[in-house]
Design an enzyme around this catalytic site. Structure first.
Site, PDB file in Angstrom:
ATOM      1  CE  LYS A 187      -1.685   2.835   3.066  1.00  0.00           C
ATOM      2  NZ  LYS A 187      -1.648   4.093   2.298  1.00  0.00           N
ATOM      3  CD  GLU A 263      13.426   0.755   9.225  1.00  0.00           C
ATOM      4  OE1 GLU A 263      14.064   1.788   9.445  1.00  0.00           O
ATOM      5  OE2 GLU A 263      13.816  -0.370   9.563  1.00  0.00           O
ATOM      6  CB  CYS A 298      13.321   9.121   7.884  1.00  0.00           C
ATOM      7  SG  CYS A 298      14.422   8.083   6.920  1.00  0.00           S
ATOM      8  CD  GLU A 397      10.145  12.834  11.172  1.00  0.00           C
ATOM      9  OE1 GLU A 397       9.049  12.311  11.440  1.00  0.00           O
ATOM     10  OE2 GLU A 397      11.046  12.240  10.559  1.00  0.00           O
TER      11      GLU A 397
END
Ligand code: NAD
Length: 498
Positions: A187, A263, A298, A397
């Protein structure tokens, strides 16, 4: 190629973003959503969204394909040949994939063609090479027994991926899953679904049997959630935010205890000691680590920790170079920084810039929507100085071109600042002092640590060779390397007695 050439190619692209179930193109049953172009805000395509029924059908197809062994029991040498053929087909179609990535995410076409597609292929070829190098052990017993562990594919793997590197992140899951003999449902993010359809079609063309590799498009709350709760998914492998990662842990517990590989996010420090030479070269490296993909990475070095002794000279150089970073149309070959992926992301990043100002950090430059574009989601890269460890822009973040600069007094202070977030994904340290480097290696909480003594360019190990395991809330389990391949298997401890 000129921007016009790429635009012409884009105009003639066959998007074909329907689901792929049992090798058939299937329209999604759910309501469609509009995907807007990052470069000009126009409607790029309409994405049919899957629902529970689409997920059930794709998982059933994968389960059926797994259980009859059409892929799992194929001789490994043959499986490798099929996957190699697939890699060759992807390579031949590199421009198509680069264009999809650039249009969907807004990343410069130069980067999509020279980074994203080659990285995805490197990951695939590593899995092909490595899949027969991962095996169990034989254990000592007596002469009437034989003991070993055998590694088997896990079964049905569901892959849910984020939007910033659609092809690379998907390949990080698809390659090891298929190489180790599993069946799969992928997906993509609802924000970047363009490249997946062709990827599945080429796999089929290369000889991956039907039902082994399926695709369901759609949102996280529906398709992602249905996969996460599905009782027939054996392993869920995910790249995305830590917040979603936590929801997947709950979903696994609420359903079948499916195994998870997560992750997740990061807030990575880039630490510069005062024992290094070539500050201009280091500034270039800091910029590359921070602003690649508009900071939507990331492992972006989004916290710059500077030794007090070099702070002023370093910041002066940094600001000069950041100010010179040209924002441009991603389809222009010379562009190195494009727009953010969506209006929502732009608004989110702007709200972090406001919070930095409110908290008392000083915005040295950037952070404005440039006036030179009529439309699209462009934002000038920005640098904040005087950031304190408890500021929101030091803790959360942002996933955009916002650099938070902090200073440290000594080594212990640097480690303390670097470790002061909930994340532990990556870190970079610039020092030529080996004792300091060793202390950092043990002191820093980071799944991936780069220590650099100079700006000399070296290739290092090929990408995908080393496993990456996020510390703290940056992840669970590891991807890449032989350990990453092993994670797509399950072991049985076997004793045989005569
Ligand atoms: P996200 O968590 O919002 O979405 C990631 C994927 O999960 C998407 O496909 C989304 O549709 C799906 N999803 C969302 N909610 C879900 C739910 N409740 N159940 C199941 N699936 C759901 O993340 P994003 O904004 O797409 O990606 C950015 C994040 O990804 C950042 O935090 C970034 O650090 C992280 N990331 C991590 C790595 C890594 O290797 N550690 C690499 C790239 C990106």
């Amino acid at each position: 190629m000129t921007t016009g050439d790429w635009s012409d190619k884009a105009a003639s692209l066959d998007f074909n973003i329907s689901n792929r179930v049992n090798a058939q193109k299937v329209n999604s049953s759910g309501e469609a959503l509009y995907k807007y172009s990052p470069r000009d805000g126009s409607v790029l395509y309409e994405l049919g969204q899957g629902n529970q029924q689409d997920v059930d059908e794709s998982v059933a197809a994968a389960k059926n394909a797994f259980e009859d062994g059409r892929w799992a029991s194929m001789p490994v040498s043959q499986r490798k040949m099929v996957l190699s053929q697939w890699a060759d087909l992807i390579q031949a179609d590199a421009e198509y994939f680069a264009l999809c990535e650039s249009l969907d995410v807004g990343k410069p076409i130069h980067d999509a063609l020279n980074m994203d597609v080659p990285i995805a292929l490197t990951l695939l070829r590593y899995s092909i090479e490595g899949c027969d190098k991962v095996y169990g052990n034989v254990y000592p017993g007596d002469h009437r027994s034989f003991a070993m562990d055998i590694l088997k594919p896990r079964g049905v793997v569901a892959g849910i991926v984020g939007w910033n590197f659609p092809l690379v992140l998907a390949m990080m899951k698809i390659a090891p899953a298929l190489a180790m003999g599993n069946s799969l449902v992928i997906k993509p993010s609802e924000l970047s679904s363009l490249s997946m359809g062709r990827l599945v079609d080429l796999a089929l063309q290369a000889g991956v049997p039907e039902g082994v590799f399926n695709l369901v498009n759609g949102a996280g709350a529906t398709v992602g959630n249905a996969l996460a709760h599905h009782p027939d998914v054996d392993l869920l492998t995910f790249t995305g935010s830590s917040q979603t990662g936590k929801q997947l842990l709950i979903a696994s517990g609420q359903s079948n205890m499916k195994r998870l590989l997560l992750e997740c996010g990061g807030k990575s420090p880039n630490i510069i000691f005062d024992d290094v030479d070539d500050l201009p070269g280091i500034v270039d490296a800091v910029i590359a680590k921070m602003y690649w993909n508009q900071g939507q990475v990331c492992t972006a070095g989004s916290r710059l920790l500077l030794s007090k002794k070099i702070k002023d000279s370093f910041l002066e150089l940094l600001c000069e170079k950041v100010a010179a970073l040209p924002l441009g149309d991603p389809l222009d070959d010379s562009t190195r920084m494009g727009p953010l992926i969506s209006e929502a992301q732009l608004i989110k990043v702007q709200s972090y810039i406001e919070s930095g100002k409110r908290d008392g950090a000083s915005l040295l430059l950037g952070g404005e929507v440039p006036g030179s574009f009529d439309a699209g989601f462009y934002l000038q890269p920005c640098v904040f100085d005087g950031v304190q460890a408890d500021h929101q822009i030091a803790q959360e973040e942002i996933f955009g071109p916002v650099l938070s600069v902090m200073t440290f007094d000594n080594d212990e202070h640097a480690v303390q600042l670097a470790n002061s977030t909930i994340y532990g994904l990556a870190a970079t340290v610039w020092t030529s002092n080996i004792q300091r480097a060793q202390a950092m290696a043990y002191g820093l909480s980071a799944g991936e640590l780069t220590v650099r003594a100079s700006t000399a360019v070296t290739a290092g190990v090929p990408l995908g060779t080393m496993p990456l395991e996020g510390h703290k809330q940056s992840g669970l389990g590891s991807e890449s390397g032989l350990q990453g391949l092993r994670n797509y298997t399950i072991s049985t401890s076997l004793q045989m007695f005569s």
